[in-house]
Design a protein around this motif. Structure first.
Motif, mmCIF file in Angstrom:
data_model
loop_
_atom_site.group_PDB
_atom_site.id
_atom_site.type_symbol
_atom_site.label_atom_id
_atom_site.label_comp_id
_atom_site.label_asym_id
_atom_site.label_seq_id
_atom_site.Cartn_x
_atom_site.Cartn_y
_atom_site.Cartn_z
ATOM 1 N N PRO A 1 0.825 -1.210 0.000
ATOM 2 C CA PRO A 1 0.000 0.000 0.000
ATOM 3 C C PRO A 1 0.862 1.263 0.000
ATOM 4 O O PRO A 1 1.984 1.275 0.510
ATOM 5 N N ILE A 2 0.328 2.305 -0.599
ATOM 6 C CA ILE A 2 0.967 3.621 -0.537
ATOM 7 C C ILE A 2 0.314 4.325 0.649
ATOM 8 O O ILE A 2 -0.795 4.838 0.552
ATOM 9 N N ASP A 3 1.008 4.287 1.765
ATOM 10 C CA ASP A 3 0.459 4.824 3.008
ATOM 11 C C ASP A 3 1.526 5.648 3.722
ATOM 12 O O ASP A 3 2.517 6.058 3.106
ATOM 13 N N MET A 4 1.330 5.860 5.000
ATOM 14 C CA MET A 4 2.291 6.665 5.770
ATOM 15 C C MET A 4 3.675 6.027 5.794
ATOM 16 O O MET A 4 4.682 6.728 5.818
ATOM 17 N N ASN A 5 3.739 4.697 5.788
ATOM 18 C CA ASN A 5 5.040 4.033 5.726
ATOM 19 C C ASN A 5 5.782 4.415 4.451
ATOM 20 O O ASN A 5 6.988 4.656 4.466
ATOM 21 N N TYR A 6 5.046 4.468 3.352
ATOM 22 C CA TYR A 6 5.683 4.828 2.090
ATOM 23 C C TYR A 6 6.187 6.270 2.113
ATOM 24 O O TYR A 6 7.280 6.560 1.614
ATOM 25 N N ILE A 7 5.425 7.152 2.712
ATOM 26 C CA ILE A 7 5.870 8.549 2.824
ATOM 27 C C ILE A 7 7.142 8.617 3.660
ATOM 28 O O ILE A 7 8.083 9.344 3.327
ATOM 29 N N ALA A 8 7.208 7.835 4.738
ATOM 30 C CA ALA A 8 8.431 7.780 5.554
ATOM 31 C C ALA A 8 9.602 7.255 4.729
ATOM 32 O O ALA A 8 10.729 7.762 4.832
ATOM 33 N N VAL A 9 9.334 6.250 3.901
ATOM 34 C CA VAL A 9 10.372 5.708 3.017
ATOM 35 C C VAL A 9 10.864 6.786 2.060
ATOM 36 O O VAL A 9 12.076 6.989 1.903
ATOM 37 N N VAL A 10 9.938 7.481 1.424
ATOM 38 C CA VAL A 10 10.315 8.512 0.446
ATOM 39 C C VAL A 10 11.169 9.591 1.105
ATOM 40 O O VAL A 10 12.233 9.955 0.589
ATOM 41 N N LEU A 11 10.739 10.084 2.244
ATOM 42 C CA LEU A 11 11.499 11.148 2.916
ATOM 43 C C LEU A 11 12.866 10.649 3.380
ATOM 44 O O LEU A 11 13.868 11.371 3.290
ATOM 45 N N THR A 12 12.930 9.399 3.837
ATOM 46 C CA THR A 12 14.214 8.827 4.251
ATOM 47 C C THR A 12 15.147 8.666 3.055
ATOM 48 O O THR A 12 16.330 8.999 3.123
ATOM 49 N N ILE A 13 14.610 8.162 1.965
ATOM 50 C CA ILE A 13 15.428 7.973 0.759
ATOM 51 C C ILE A 13 15.904 9.319 0.221
ATOM 52 O O ILE A 13 17.052 9.443 -0.209
ATOM 53 N N LEU A 14 15.040 10.319 0.252
ATOM 54 C CA LEU A 14 15.453 11.649 -0.195
ATOM 55 C C LEU A 14 16.664 12.130 0.604
ATOM 56 O O LEU A 14 17.639 12.624 0.036
ATOM 57 N N GLY A 15 16.596 11.982 1.912
ATOM 58 C CA GLY A 15 17.718 12.409 2.748
ATOM 59 C C GLY A 15 18.964 11.585 2.511
ATOM 60 O O GLY A 15 20.075 12.109 2.403
ATOM 61 N N TYR A 16 18.798 10.287 2.424
ATOM 62 C CA TYR A 16 19.927 9.380 2.245
ATOM 63 C C TYR A 16 20.618 9.622 0.903
ATOM 64 O O TYR A 16 21.835 9.774 0.828
ATOM 65 N N SER A 17 19.841 9.642 -0.162
ATOM 66 C CA SER A 17 20.396 9.828 -1.498
ATOM 67 C C SER A 17 21.006 11.216 -1.654
ATOM 68 O O SER A 17 22.069 11.374 -2.261
ATOM 69 N N LEU A 18 20.333 12.217 -1.114
ATOM 70 C CA LEU A 18 20.870 13.574 -1.189
ATOM 71 C C LEU A 18 22.213 13.661 -0.470
ATOM 72 O O LEU A 18 23.150 14.291 -0.963
ATOM 73 N N ASN A 19 22.320 13.003 0.671
ATOM 74 C CA ASN A 19 23.588 12.999 1.396
ATOM 75 C C ASN A 19 24.695 12.393 0.537
ATOM 76 O O ASN A 19 25.804 12.929 0.465
ATOM 77 N N ASP A 20 24.413 11.268 -0.123
ATOM 78 C CA ASP A 20 25.414 10.656 -1.007
ATOM 79 C C ASP A 20 25.812 11.597 -2.133
ATOM 80 O O ASP A 20 26.990 11.711 -2.479
ATOM 81 N N THR A 21 24.848 12.284 -2.717
ATOM 82 C CA THR A 21 25.139 13.224 -3.799
ATOM 83 C C THR A 21 25.956 14.399 -3.292
ATOM 84 O O THR A 21 26.891 14.857 -3.962
ATOM 85 N N ILE A 22 25.644 14.884 -2.108
ATOM 86 C CA ILE A 22 26.392 15.992 -1.531
ATOM 87 C C ILE A 22 27.840 15.594 -1.269
ATOM 88 O O ILE A 22 28.760 16.398 -1.476
ATOM 89 N N VAL A 23 28.065 14.359 -0.868
ATOM 90 C CA VAL A 23 29.439 13.881 -0.672
ATOM 91 C C VAL A 23 30.203 13.957 -1.995
ATOM 92 O O VAL A 23 31.362 14.388 -2.032
ATOM 93 N N VAL A 24 29.546 13.572 -3.087
ATOM 94 C CA VAL A 24 30.191 13.648 -4.407
ATOM 95 C C VAL A 24 30.479 15.107 -4.756
ATOM 96 O O VAL A 24 31.595 15.449 -5.160
ATOM 97 N N TYR A 25 29.497 15.976 -4.584
ATOM 98 C CA TYR A 25 29.686 17.392 -4.920
ATOM 99 C C TYR A 25 30.749 18.049 -4.025
ATOM 100 O O TYR A 25 31.503 18.904 -4.490
ATOM 101 N N ASP A 26 30.810 17.661 -2.758
ATOM 102 C CA ASP A 26 31.873 18.171 -1.881
ATOM 103 C C ASP A 26 33.242 17.770 -2.409
ATOM 104 O O ASP A 26 34.180 18.567 -2.401
ATOM 105 N N SER A 27 33.340 16.538 -2.871
ATOM 106 C CA SER A 27 34.606 16.071 -3.429
ATOM 107 C C SER A 27 34.961 16.840 -4.697
ATOM 108 O O SER A 27 36.123 17.201 -4.910
ATOM 109 N N VAL A 28 33.959 17.133 -5.529
ATOM 110 C CA VAL A 28 34.195 17.948 -6.729
ATOM 111 C C VAL A 28 34.705 19.330 -6.326
ATOM 112 O O VAL A 28 35.663 19.847 -6.906
ATOM 113 N N ARG A 29 34.078 19.912 -5.324
ATOM 114 C CA ARG A 29 34.487 21.248 -4.867
ATOM 115 C C ARG A 29 35.934 21.239 -4.376
ATOM 116 O O ARG A 29 36.713 22.140 -4.688
#
Length: 181
Positions: free
Chosen positions: A58-86
């Motif tokens: 089901p697409i429910d509150m658990n899924y929203i928690a997953v989406v927000l967690t993944i957004l934070g997790y993936s963004l952190n990984d991308t920021i690590v790459v961009y920090d290294s570029v900088r």
């Protein structure tokens, strides 16, 4: 009502991502880096959604928690790459953007793999426990989370950085053609 609130939350997060990454990395391409990071985040959300569909979750509150967690997790990984570029831009000014991104990706790939592997192993453990004991609330959280984490690791390495390089090259080519005209 729930769906509208969930979509609104994701849109707010997306806008904040663009503002934050755009500001933080303004010296290396700010908004373009932010928008390519956002493309990778959308891919991660799509992958977790596809996992929900494939496993009939089901697409429910658990899924929203997953989406927000993944957004934070993936963004952190991308920021690590961009920090290294900088950092590479400061020390290797003679490298092209593509070379800097490649060098940065090589520098962070081991960290990314180790972090993602340990996190996914923990989530897989949750999946196994939820299957053994029939804990559907954990199952509806852990399955899309596992797929989203893997997608986040892959997209932060192989989508956001390379797409950013392609965008910057295209932008430079357009600017060069305008000068000729």
């Amino acid at each position: 009502s729930f769906f509208i609130k969930a979509v609104a939350a994701v849109i707010v997060v997306a806008v904040l991502v663009v503002v934050y990454v755009g500001f933080r990395f303004r010296k290396i391409g700010g908004v373009t880096a932010a928008l390519t990071a956002l493309v990778a985040l959308v891919l991660d959300i799509a992958i977790s959604f596809i996992a929900c569909v494939a496993f009939r979750l089901p697409i429910d509150m658990n899924y929203i928690a997953v989406v927000l967690t993944i957004l934070g997790y993936s963004l952190n990984d991308t920021i690590v790459v961009y920090d290294s570029v900088r950092e590479n831009k400061k020390t290797n000014e003679n490298l092209t953007l593509a070379e800097m991104v490649n060098k940065s990706l090589r520098a962070v790939i081991a960290r990314n793999i180790v972090t993602t592997t340990t996190t996914v192993l923990a989530v897989v453990t949750i999946i196994v426990v939820s299957e053994l004991y029939g804990l559907t609330s954990l199952r509806t959280f852990a399955i899309p989370m596992a797929f989203g984490l893997v997608s986040g690791a892959v997209s932060s390495l192989f989508v956001s950085g390379p797409l950013w390089v392609i965008w910057k090259r295209h932008k430079a080519k357009v600017a060069k053609n305008k000068k000729k005209a």
